[in-house]
Design a protein around this motif. Structure first.
Motif, short mmCIF file in Angstrom:
data_model
loop_
_atom_site.label_atom_id
_atom_site.label_comp_id
_atom_site.label_asym_id
_atom_site.label_seq_id
_atom_site.Cartn_x
_atom_site.Cartn_y
_atom_site.Cartn_z
N LEU A 1 0.82 -1.21 0.00
CA LEU A 1 0.00 0.00 0.00
C LEU A 1 0.85 1.26 0.00
O LEU A 1 0.53 2.24 -0.67
CB LEU A 1 -0.94 -0.01 1.22
N ASP A 2 1.96 1.22 0.73
CA ASP A 2 2.88 2.36 0.73
C ASP A 2 3.45 2.59 -0.67
O ASP A 2 3.57 3.73 -1.14
CB ASP A 2 4.00 2.13 1.73
N LYS A 3 3.81 1.52 -1.35
CA LYS A 3 4.38 1.64 -2.70
C LYS A 3 3.33 2.11 -3.70
O LYS A 3 3.63 2.92 -4.59
CB LYS A 3 4.97 0.30 -3.14
N ILE A 4 2.11 1.61 -3.58
CA ILE A 4 1.03 2.04 -4.47
C ILE A 4 0.82 3.54 -4.34
O ILE A 4 0.68 4.26 -5.34
CB ILE A 4 -0.26 1.26 -4.17
N ALA A 5 0.82 4.03 -3.11
CA ALA A 5 0.63 5.47 -2.88
C ALA A 5 1.81 6.27 -3.43
O ALA A 5 1.64 7.35 -4.00
CB ALA A 5 0.45 5.73 -1.39
N LEU B 1 3.98 5.45 -5.91
CA LEU B 1 4.19 5.41 -7.36
C LEU B 1 3.04 6.01 -8.15
O LEU B 1 3.21 6.38 -9.31
CB LEU B 1 4.44 3.97 -7.81
N GLY B 2 1.86 6.08 -7.56
CA GLY B 2 0.75 6.72 -8.24
C GLY B 2 0.14 5.88 -9.35
O GLY B 2 0.38 4.67 -9.44
N PRO B 3 -0.65 6.51 -10.23
CA PRO B 3 -1.39 5.76 -11.26
C PRO B 3 -0.48 5.23 -12.35
O PRO B 3 0.69 5.60 -12.46
CB PRO B 3 -2.37 6.81 -11.81
N GLY B 4 -1.06 4.35 -13.17
CA GLY B 4 -0.33 3.81 -14.32
C GLY B 4 0.39 2.52 -14.07
O GLY B 4 1.09 2.01 -14.95
N ILE B 5 0.25 1.96 -12.86
CA ILE B 5 0.91 0.71 -12.50
C ILE B 5 -0.15 -0.37 -12.27
O ILE B 5 -1.20 -0.10 -11.68
CB ILE B 5 1.75 0.86 -11.21
N CYS B 6 0.11 -1.57 -12.73
CA CYS B 6 -0.76 -2.72 -12.48
C CYS B 6 -0.18 -3.50 -11.30
O CYS B 6 0.97 -3.94 -11.34
CB CYS B 6 -0.85 -3.61 -13.72
N TRP B 7 -0.99 -3.67 -10.26
CA TRP B 7 -0.53 -4.30 -9.02
C TRP B 7 -1.17 -5.67 -8.82
O TRP B 7 -2.39 -5.80 -8.87
CB TRP B 7 -0.83 -3.41 -7.82
N HIS B 8 -0.32 -6.67 -8.58
CA HIS B 8 -0.77 -8.03 -8.26
C HIS B 8 -0.47 -8.31 -6.80
O HIS B 8 0.67 -8.11 -6.35
CB HIS B 8 -0.01 -9.07 -9.10
N PHE B 9 -1.46 -8.79 -6.06
CA PHE B 9 -1.18 -9.28 -4.71
C PHE B 9 -0.94 -10.77 -4.82
O PHE B 9 -1.78 -11.51 -5.34
CB PHE B 9 -2.34 -8.98 -3.75
N GLU C 1 -9.66 -3.09 -2.67
CA GLU C 1 -9.75 -1.68 -3.05
C GLU C 1 -8.56 -1.19 -3.87
O GLU C 1 -8.70 -0.26 -4.67
CB GLU C 1 -9.91 -0.81 -1.80
N HIS C 2 -7.38 -1.80 -3.68
CA HIS C 2 -6.17 -1.19 -4.23
C HIS C 2 -5.45 -2.02 -5.29
O HIS C 2 -4.57 -1.49 -5.97
CB HIS C 2 -5.19 -0.88 -3.10
N PHE C 3 -5.79 -3.28 -5.45
CA PHE C 3 -5.06 -4.13 -6.38
C PHE C 3 -5.88 -4.40 -7.64
O PHE C 3 -7.11 -4.35 -7.64
CB PHE C 3 -4.66 -5.45 -5.71
N ASP C 4 -5.16 -4.71 -8.72
CA ASP C 4 -5.80 -5.07 -9.98
C ASP C 4 -5.98 -6.58 -10.11
O ASP C 4 -6.90 -7.05 -10.78
CB ASP C 4 -4.94 -4.57 -11.15
N TRP C 5 -5.07 -7.32 -9.49
CA TRP C 5 -5.09 -8.78 -9.51
C TRP C 5 -4.82 -9.31 -8.11
O TRP C 5 -4.07 -8.70 -7.34
CB TRP C 5 -3.98 -9.33 -10.41
#
Length: 233
Positions: A63-67, A69-77, A91-95
């Motif tokens: 969550l810290d990294k998502i905040a 780096l901002g938009p434009g990144i696809c995040w997998h948990f 709420e925060h991941f794409d996959w």
């Protein structure tokens, strides 16, 4: 040329050689950069070199990294999911690649913000039967897959596995072939799956030979992990 770009080129050369040996097209295999325990600065270097898909295991760190780096990144948990932490994942991941229980899937579906659209999920299979590893058993997989496929805010994409580590190439192939067989059976059962997530830096060639569509690459891009810097899960 930056060190990160050199590593990306070396990785691409390995993928190209593996897909050619398997008689598959280059675009049949994608990778996610597994960035757990690595600092945001390292991820920024990867983004600058053209990487825009990352996999994280530890929720708060992610969550810290998502905040940052901002938009434009696809995040997998890709780590184990505790029931009390499904909401921020939804709420925060794409996959989410590590679904192995219907309860977790139901919570992810219920807590997925409607405006984000369905959450892409893979079911994690304990393909090696390790007692200490997460994952649904092969016997329990068909029922779980059918149930997850019916959840409204999830899109079941495929299967993921982390076989027991081995340097025995024949054993690597055998483990990945078992996962592929389960994947293909689910497709025959009517599920529209398109993702077979298997293989990492040390065994990607065997995974690609056995049909991987998504490989998870950490060490080959970022080097060894510093677990002393691991954020709380």
């Amino acid at each position: 040329m930056s060190p990160m770009l050199e590593k990306l080129q070396a990785l691409d050369a390995r993928i190209v050689a593996a897909v050619e040996a398997a008689g598959r097209p280059r675009d049949a295999v994608q990778f996610i950069a597994v960035s757990k325990t690595h600092p945001v600065e390292t991820l920024r270097e990867a983004v600058a070199a053209g990487v825009h898909t990352f996999g994280e295991n530890y929720l708060q760190e992610a969550l810290d990294k998502i905040a940052a780096l901002g938009p434009g990144i696809c995040w997998h948990f890709i780590g184990p999911i505790q029931s009390n932490k499904t909401r921020p994942v939804a709420e925060h991941f794409d996959w989410v690649q590590s679904v192995d229980r219907l309860k977790i899937a139901e919570r992810l579906s219920a807590q997925r913000p409607p405006e984000k659209g369905p959450l892409n999920v893979c079911l994690q299979v304990n393909i090696s039967g390790e007692e200490t590893k997460s994952g649904v058993t092969p016997a329990e997989l068909p029922a779980l897959a059918q149930a997850v496929a019916r959840l409204p805010q999830l899109r079941l994409r495929g299967l993921m596995a982390i076989p027991a580590p081995t340097t025995d190439v024949a054993q690597q192939h055998a483990d990945f072939a078992r996962l592929r067989a389960l994947y293909e059976q689910l497709q025959r059962d009517g599920l529209a799956l398109d993702t077979l997530s298997m293989g990492m830096s040390a065994d990607m060639e065997a995974a690609i030979a056995e049909g991987a569509t998504l490989i998870r690459i950490g060490t080959a891009l970022f080097g060894a992990r510093d677990y002393s810097q691991k954020a709380p899960a």
